[in-house]
Design a protein around this motif. Structure first.
Motif, PDB file in Angstrom:
ATOM      1  N   LEU A   1     -44.198  69.931 -16.286  1.00  0.00           N
ATOM      2  CA  LEU A   1     -44.793  68.609 -16.051  1.00  0.00           C
ATOM      3  C   LEU A   1     -46.288  68.554 -16.367  1.00  0.00           C
ATOM      4  O   LEU A   1     -46.944  67.551 -16.107  1.00  0.00           O
ATOM      5  CB  LEU A   1     -44.561  68.193 -14.590  1.00  0.00           C
ATOM      6  CG  LEU A   1     -43.099  68.109 -14.138  1.00  0.00           C
ATOM      7  CD1 LEU A   1     -43.023  67.711 -12.672  1.00  0.00           C
ATOM      8  CD2 LEU A   1     -42.322  67.126 -15.002  1.00  0.00           C
ATOM      9  N   ASP A   2     -46.829  69.638 -16.930  1.00  0.00           N
ATOM     10  CA  ASP A   2     -48.269  69.656 -17.247  1.00  0.00           C
ATOM     11  C   ASP A   2     -48.670  68.573 -18.240  1.00  0.00           C
ATOM     12  O   ASP A   2     -49.809  68.103 -18.232  1.00  0.00           O
ATOM     13  CB  ASP A   2     -48.671  71.024 -17.801  1.00  0.00           C
ATOM     14  CG  ASP A   2     -48.834  72.063 -16.707  1.00  0.00           C
ATOM     15  OD1 ASP A   2     -48.765  71.674 -15.520  1.00  0.00           O
ATOM     16  OD2 ASP A   2     -49.011  73.259 -17.030  1.00  0.00           O
ATOM     17  N   SER A   3     -47.752  68.200 -19.105  1.00  0.00           N
ATOM     18  CA  SER A   3     -48.095  67.214 -20.145  1.00  0.00           C
ATOM     19  C   SER A   3     -47.956  65.776 -19.671  1.00  0.00           C
ATOM     20  O   SER A   3     -48.319  64.838 -20.398  1.00  0.00           O
ATOM     21  CB  SER A   3     -47.197  67.422 -21.370  1.00  0.00           C
ATOM     22  OG  SER A   3     -45.833  67.209 -21.022  1.00  0.00           O
ATOM     23  N   VAL A   4     -47.444  65.569 -18.460  1.00  0.00           N
ATOM     24  CA  VAL A   4     -47.213  64.211 -17.960  1.00  0.00           C
ATOM     25  C   VAL A   4     -48.536  63.542 -17.581  1.00  0.00           C
ATOM     26  O   VAL A   4     -49.372  64.122 -16.891  1.00  0.00           O
ATOM     27  CB  VAL A   4     -46.274  64.226 -16.730  1.00  0.00           C
ATOM     28  CG1 VAL A   4     -46.112  62.811 -16.163  1.00  0.00           C
ATOM     29  CG2 VAL A   4     -44.919  64.803 -17.114  1.00  0.00           C
ATOM     30  N   ARG A   5     -48.713  62.321 -18.096  1.00  0.00           N
ATOM     31  CA  ARG A   5     -49.898  61.525 -17.768  1.00  0.00           C
ATOM     32  C   ARG A   5     -49.450  60.291 -16.984  1.00  0.00           C
ATOM     33  O   ARG A   5     -48.465  59.656 -17.330  1.00  0.00           O
ATOM     34  CB  ARG A   5     -50.640  61.083 -19.038  1.00  0.00           C
ATOM     35  CG  ARG A   5     -51.078  62.226 -19.944  1.00  0.00           C
ATOM     36  CD  ARG A   5     -52.177  63.062 -19.308  1.00  0.00           C
ATOM     37  NE  ARG A   5     -52.638  64.113 -20.196  1.00  0.00           N
ATOM     38  CZ  ARG A   5     -52.140  65.328 -20.249  1.00  0.00           C
ATOM     39  NH1 ARG A   5     -51.115  65.645 -19.449  1.00  0.00           N
ATOM     40  NH2 ARG A   5     -52.620  66.234 -21.068  1.00  0.00           N
ATOM     41  N   VAL A   6     -50.201  59.953 -15.943  1.00  0.00           N
ATOM     42  CA  VAL A   6     -49.862  58.822 -15.078  1.00  0.00           C
ATOM     43  C   VAL A   6     -50.905  57.726 -15.255  1.00  0.00           C
ATOM     44  O   VAL A   6     -52.108  57.995 -15.115  1.00  0.00           O
ATOM     45  CB  VAL A   6     -49.799  59.253 -13.596  1.00  0.00           C
ATOM     46  CG1 VAL A   6     -49.354  58.088 -12.712  1.00  0.00           C
ATOM     47  CG2 VAL A   6     -48.871  60.442 -13.426  1.00  0.00           C
ATOM     48  N   ARG A   7     -50.439  56.549 -15.555  1.00  0.00           N
ATOM     49  CA  ARG A   7     -51.352  55.416 -15.765  1.00  0.00           C
ATOM     50  C   ARG A   7     -51.453  54.591 -14.483  1.00  0.00           C
ATOM     51  O   ARG A   7     -50.444  54.092 -13.972  1.00  0.00           O
ATOM     52  CB  ARG A   7     -50.874  54.553 -16.929  1.00  0.00           C
ATOM     53  CG  ARG A   7     -51.882  53.503 -17.372  1.00  0.00           C
ATOM     54  CD  ARG A   7     -51.487  52.888 -18.715  1.00  0.00           C
ATOM     55  NE  ARG A   7     -52.474  51.939 -19.175  1.00  0.00           N
ATOM     56  CZ  ARG A   7     -53.611  52.258 -19.779  1.00  0.00           C
ATOM     57  NH1 ARG A   7     -53.893  53.531 -19.981  1.00  0.00           N
ATOM     58  NH2 ARG A   7     -54.462  51.331 -20.183  1.00  0.00           N
ATOM     59  N   ILE A   8     -52.672  54.432 -13.982  1.00  0.00           N
ATOM     60  CA  ILE A   8     -52.915  53.677 -12.747  1.00  0.00           C
ATOM     61  C   ILE A   8     -54.136  52.780 -12.944  1.00  0.00           C
ATOM     62  O   ILE A   8     -55.229  53.275 -13.280  1.00  0.00           O
ATOM     63  CB  ILE A   8     -53.162  54.621 -11.554  1.00  0.00           C
ATOM     64  CG1 ILE A   8     -51.932  55.504 -11.317  1.00  0.00           C
ATOM     65  CG2 ILE A   8     -53.490  53.826 -10.292  1.00  0.00           C
ATOM     66  CD1 ILE A   8     -52.149  56.566 -10.264  1.00  0.00           C
ATOM     67  N   ASP A   9     -53.930  51.484 -12.750  1.00  0.00           N
ATOM     68  CA  ASP A   9     -55.017  50.504 -12.842  1.00  0.00           C
ATOM     69  C   ASP A   9     -55.815  50.641 -14.144  1.00  0.00           C
ATOM     70  O   ASP A   9     -57.057  50.616 -14.140  1.00  0.00           O
ATOM     71  CB  ASP A   9     -55.967  50.650 -11.643  1.00  0.00           C
ATOM     72  CG  ASP A   9     -55.273  50.318 -10.324  1.00  0.00           C
ATOM     73  OD1 ASP A   9     -54.313  49.517 -10.346  1.00  0.00           O
ATOM     74  OD2 ASP A   9     -55.699  50.854  -9.280  1.00  0.00           O
ATOM     75  N   GLY A  10     -55.112  50.822 -15.236  1.00  0.00           N
ATOM     76  CA  GLY A  10     -55.779  50.885 -16.534  1.00  0.00           C
ATOM     77  C   GLY A  10     -56.363  52.237 -16.895  1.00  0.00           C
ATOM     78  O   GLY A  10     -56.907  52.416 -17.991  1.00  0.00           O
ATOM     79  N   SER A  11     -56.267  53.219 -15.997  1.00  0.00           N
ATOM     80  CA  SER A  11     -56.792  54.568 -16.268  1.00  0.00           C
ATOM     81  C   SER A  11     -55.640  55.570 -16.308  1.00  0.00           C
ATOM     82  O   SER A  11     -54.600  55.364 -15.679  1.00  0.00           O
ATOM     83  CB  SER A  11     -57.803  54.984 -15.196  1.00  0.00           C
ATOM     84  OG  SER A  11     -58.900  54.090 -15.165  1.00  0.00           O
ATOM     85  N   THR A  12     -55.853  56.655 -17.041  1.00  0.00           N
ATOM     86  CA  THR A  12     -54.812  57.680 -17.179  1.00  0.00           C
ATOM     87  C   THR A  12     -55.240  58.971 -16.486  1.00  0.00           C
ATOM     88  O   THR A  12     -56.381  59.421 -16.645  1.00  0.00           O
ATOM     89  CB  THR A  12     -54.536  57.966 -18.668  1.00  0.00           C
ATOM     90  OG1 THR A  12     -54.164  56.739 -19.321  1.00  0.00           O
ATOM     91  CG2 THR A  12     -53.398  58.959 -18.829  1.00  0.00           C
ATOM     92  N   PHE A  13     -54.318  59.560 -15.723  1.00  0.00           N
ATOM     93  CA  PHE A  13     -54.608  60.778 -14.967  1.00  0.00           C
ATOM     94  C   PHE A  13     -53.551  61.838 -15.261  1.00  0.00           C
ATOM     95  O   PHE A  13     -52.395  61.524 -15.556  1.00  0.00           O
ATOM     96  CB  PHE A  13     -54.603  60.490 -13.456  1.00  0.00           C
ATOM     97  CG  PHE A  13     -55.579  59.438 -13.024  1.00  0.00           C
ATOM     98  CD1 PHE A  13     -56.862  59.786 -12.633  1.00  0.00           C
ATOM     99  CD2 PHE A  13     -55.220  58.094 -13.007  1.00  0.00           C
ATOM    100  CE1 PHE A  13     -57.769  58.822 -12.227  1.00  0.00           C
ATOM    101  CE2 PHE A  13     -56.111  57.123 -12.604  1.00  0.00           C
ATOM    102  CZ  PHE A  13     -57.403  57.485 -12.213  1.00  0.00           C
TER     103      PHE A  13
END
Length: 240
Positions: free
Chosen positions: A95-107
């Motif tokens: 899951l290291d490559s997974v990016r989470v988008r929250i309120d217009g930002s990516t984490f």
């Protein structure tokens, strides 16, 4: 009876302190002053001559440290890519490559949650802030890793399907392709180094250039060997 003013005193009244000197003394003073000026001007001229000398400090195009850093970067990149390859067992690195988008930002997922192993076929994702749990669930589902997470109370379960012979063969082929890409990058970095040394040959000796060319080749061979070792270890992991 008042004494007659001397010639020296009369001159003192009219022309100042210079009249205290006799004609002979005045001539000597002018001579010393001229010598002093001559010495100063000579020294000044010498300083100017020294400062006008050209400084030969030609910048070199080749930088061994930067070349090695570029090659090291290719190895690091390959290691990261290998982590994303599933081999049918639960591994948090999946899951290291997974990016989470929250309120217009990516984490990065790892910045929002802790990933642990529940059993050989299951990962558990504990999101630090429950408000972001649904966003994390969606990001894992849409990551392209063919994973179907399940929200279980405060945790997210991520079943990892067992790899079939077909999927293992596909991953083995993918590993080889990724490795060849990295070797190609290493070759390009080597070519850049050789081109830089060719430029430096205009200001450096032949012996120095030959020595640095050997350094470039040694770095190239070392990093290609590192790639081969990574391939061997990854294929063994996939096929086991």
């Amino acid at each position: 009876m008042a004494s007659t003013p001397t010639l020296s005193r009369l001159l003192t009244r009219h022309v100042g302190i210079r009249a205290l000197y006799t004609p002979t003394e005045c001539a000597a003073t002018r001579h010393l002053q001229q010598r002093g000026y001559a010495k100063k001007s000579k020294k000044k001229g010498g300083a100017a001559a020294e400062s006008s000398e050209p400084v030969t400090d030609t910048a070199r195009a080749f930088d061994e440290k930067k070349l090695q850093e570029r090659m090291d970067s290719t190895i690091s990149s390959l290691k990261e890519n290998f982590k994303t390859l599933r081999v049918g067992r639960a591994n948090p690195a999946i899951l290291d490559s997974v990016r989470v988008r929250i309120d217009g930002s990516t984490f990065h997922l790892r910045d929002l949650a802790q990933v642990t192993i529940r059993d050989p076929q299951t990962l558990l994702v504990s999101v630090h802030d429950s408000e972001f749990r649904s966003a994390v669930d969606k990001s894992i589902r849409e990551s392209g890793l063919n994973l179907n997470p399940v929200v279980d109370n405060e945790m997210i379960r991520v079943p990892v399907p067992k790899a079939t012979k077909e999927t293992r063969d596909k991953m083995t082929k993918l590993v080889s392709q990724m490795s060849e890409q990295m070797k190609s990058k290493i070759r390009n970095i080597r070519q850049d180094g050789m081109k830089q040394l060719k430029q430096d040959s205009k200001v450096a000796s032949t012996d120095e250039i030959k020595k640095l060319e050997k350094v470039v080749q040694t770095l190239t061979d070392k990093h290609n060997k590192d790639v081969d070792e990574l391939i061997k270890a990854k294929i063994k992991e996939i096929q086991s």
